[in-house]
Design an enzyme around this catalytic site. Structure first.
Site, mmCIF file in Angstrom:
data_model
loop_
_atom_site.group_PDB
_atom_site.id
_atom_site.type_symbol
_atom_site.label_atom_id
_atom_site.label_comp_id
_atom_site.label_asym_id
_atom_site.label_seq_id
_atom_site.Cartn_x
_atom_site.Cartn_y
_atom_site.Cartn_z
ATOM 1 C CG HIS A 61 -1.898 0.951 1.446
ATOM 2 N ND1 HIS A 61 -1.643 2.236 1.848
ATOM 3 C CD2 HIS A 61 -3.243 0.868 1.286
ATOM 4 C CE1 HIS A 61 -2.786 2.903 1.929
ATOM 5 N NE2 HIS A 61 -3.776 2.095 1.588
ATOM 6 C CG ASP A 119 0.380 -2.437 5.942
ATOM 7 O OD1 ASP A 119 -0.548 -2.576 6.763
ATOM 8 O OD2 ASP A 119 0.240 -1.860 4.849
ATOM 9 C CD GLN A 169 -6.914 -4.304 4.048
ATOM 10 O OE1 GLN A 169 -7.904 -4.964 4.395
ATOM 11 N NE2 GLN A 169 -7.006 -3.037 3.673
ATOM 12 C CE LYS A 180 -7.209 -0.186 6.314
ATOM 13 N NZ LYS A 180 -7.974 0.577 5.335
ATOM 14 C CB CYS A 206 -3.722 3.384 -1.305
ATOM 15 S SG CYS A 206 -4.665 4.846 -0.956
#
Lengths: 129, 414
Positions: B130, B207, B210, B233, B372
């Site tokens: 991202h 990261d 998600q 999220k 993104c």
């Protein structure tokens, strides 16, 4: 919504009348809409009086941005550069014949933004010459 | 953590927890929310916890001696502890509250990067990152004259691990990698990847934006020096995220933002930094949001991350099966075995924005664009894709409605 994708927009998206590149050209400019990845380049040829004789666009994007570009270029053939500078958001929406929310408005206005940036760019070059 | 009762996952009961899911988008058109990878909807438990905090407690934390300040401090720190437990972190002082994943990564780039990297050092990232795990490193690279390398993505949307092994031989100082791609849905096999990076001497940053919302992340099983994710999220509020960092690294790092709370002592020309985690939390933090974040992980734990993952996996499989039957529609990313609940697709000759616009008229919220992850789209030579992302409240009926909507799109453009 069904108005949104009115026949004219779909038709111009699928079979644009002013798609391509002009080389040589008097004006060429390109820009992106970072929100959606639309990319538009517009090439213009002028005669000695500063009147648009030919204009073509290339790049990719949604039906709104592509149809907007096609209709915009149709509307500027035979026009003075100074008249093109006066074109506004309302003229673009009139071309398309639809109302647009803030997100899609950017798609519709990208071609005009590119065209104007090209025009002002060329004027700058002339001045600096 | 206490053993979860293995009962059937009742998605309709889960849906009752989310007030927004009952609304109509247009008259007579109910909402079908398939954009949870952008941000999830919020359950009543989270909304109530935040509202109750403002109604009954609200005070600034850590400083006040009065009752409200004590309660607010407890609420804030208790949220930190529950979030640390949620990812099985060894201690809550390794959990720093930030605004979001993006800020967490920027914190590492700014603080760790500037202190420990020098000209010519290499940073290894992947082509599926991202922008939030690309741009901070690009900024740092141009400031410090660093080299950036990227683990390539194969045509099926997986990382090319053979090339990765070669890249490790160049001695990268940092590996920055996503746990799960927000476009391809690829869940990267991090356990081995991170071990290899550590063996090569790299610091590792993940990261997890998600990943943490969708399956159990066990930080004790990952060789991650840093792990970042966002509340919004995963059923929590916007405006708060976390950075997990290994204590020894966090202690060696200079502070990020300066101000109140991050100091132990201040003189006119100098200061002494506070202990972890406060050292990295300058200024009044997002207190109510921390409370909401705590309520969100409680909610997820109560449902059970295993149950959530199972539900999403089954639903994703169903969505891929149905979407694959549509002609001229192509799905990005790997097969279901290596994929989370993110299904990005494109339809030949129809721009993603037009797809999303027409789906919206049916009440279906999907995302259109490059999500993104523009370099990834450039690699696949796609200007944009449409993305349906699934979460714990989505149903097969909603997937069916998506399929109907896509047929409508195709009819309009036929």
């Amino acid at each position: 919504m069904d108005d949104f994708y009115r026949e004219l927009i779909i038709e111009r998206y699928k079979t644009p009348h002013f798609r391509g590149v002009l080389d040589p050209h008097d004006i060429s400019y390109e820009d992106d809409n970072p929100a959606c990845g639309d990319h538009i380049q517009i090439d213009v040829r002028l005669d000695e009086n500063g009147i648009v004789t030919e204009a073509l666009f290339s790049g990719e994007g949604c039906a709104i941005s592509q149809a907007s570009a096609d209709l915009l270029l149709e509307s500027i053939i035979g026009k003075m550069v100074d008249d093109i500078k006066k074109l506004s958001k309302e003229d673009i929406l009139e071309n398309l014949g639809i109302e647009l929310g803030p997100v899609r408005l950017k798609c519709a206005l990208l071609p005009l933004k590119v065209l104007k940036a090209g025009i002002y760019g060329i004027e700058k070059t002339e001045r600096s010459d | 953590m206490a053993a979860k009762k293995i009962t059937g996952y009742d998605v309709n009961k889960v849906r009752e927890d989310f007030p927004v899911l009952t609304r109509e988008v247009y008259p007579g058109v109910p909402l079908i929310y398939l954009d949870s990878a952008a941000t999830s909807q919020k359950p009543k438990a989270v909304i109530k916890a935040m509202s109750a905090y403002y109604q009954d407690t609200n005070a600034n934390i850590h400083r006040g001696i009065h009752k409200l300040a004590e309660e607010a401090t407890y609420a804030y720190e208790s949220a930190r502890e529950r979030i640390a437990a949620f990812i099985n972190a060894p201690s809550s002082e390794e959990l720093i509250f930030t605004r979001n994943t993006t800020e967490s990564i920027n914190l590492v780039a700014y603080s760790w990067g500037r202190a420990f990297l020098k000209a010519g050092d290499r940073i290894l990232l992947t082509e599926m990152e991202h922008h939030s795990n690309l741009v901070p490193w690009q900024m740092l690279a141009s400031e410090l004259d660093l080299e950036l390398d990227f683990i390539p993505v194969t045509p099926d949307g997986l990382l090319d691990l053979d090339i990765y092994e070669q890249q490790l031989k160049k001695g990268p100082k940092l590996l920055g990698i996503t746990h799960m791609s927000n476009v391809l849905g690829t869940v990267n096999p991090l356990e081995q990847i991170l071990l290899d990076a550590k063996a090569a001497g790299a610091v590792t940053l993940v990261d997890g934006a998600q990943a943490a919302p969708h399956f159990q992340v066990d930080i004790s099983k990952l060789a991650a020096d840093f792990y970042a994710f966002s509340a919004h999220k995963m059923c929590g509020p916007t405006g708060i995220g976390v950075l997990f960092g290994k204590k020894d690294l966090l202690e060696k790092m200079p502070p990020f933002l300066g101000g109140g709370e991050m100091i132990k002592r201040v003189e006119l020309r100098s200061f002494k930094t506070n202990d972890l985690p406060h050292k990295f939390e300058a200024g009044t933090p997002a207190i109510a949001e921390a409370v909401g974040f705590g309520a969100a992980v409680d909610y997820l734990s109560e449902l059970g991350m295993d149950q959530i993952e199972r539900h999403e996996r089954s639903l994703t499989g169903y969505a891929i099966e149905k979407l694959s039957q549509i002609s001229d529609l192509h799905i990005l990313g790997p097969d279901i075995e290596e994929k989370g609940g993110v299904v990005a697709f494109y339809i030949k000759d129809i721009h993603a924005h037009d797809v999303a616009q027409i789906l919206d008229s049916e009440g279906i919220a999907v995302r259109a664009g490059h999500h993104c992850a523009q370099p990834l789209h450039t690699k696949f030579d796609l200007p944009a894709t449409s993305r349906a992302s699934l979460y714990l409240y989505n149903t097969r009926e909603e997937v069916d409605r998506l399929i109907d909507g896509i047929h409508k799109v195709k009819n309009i453009f036929a």
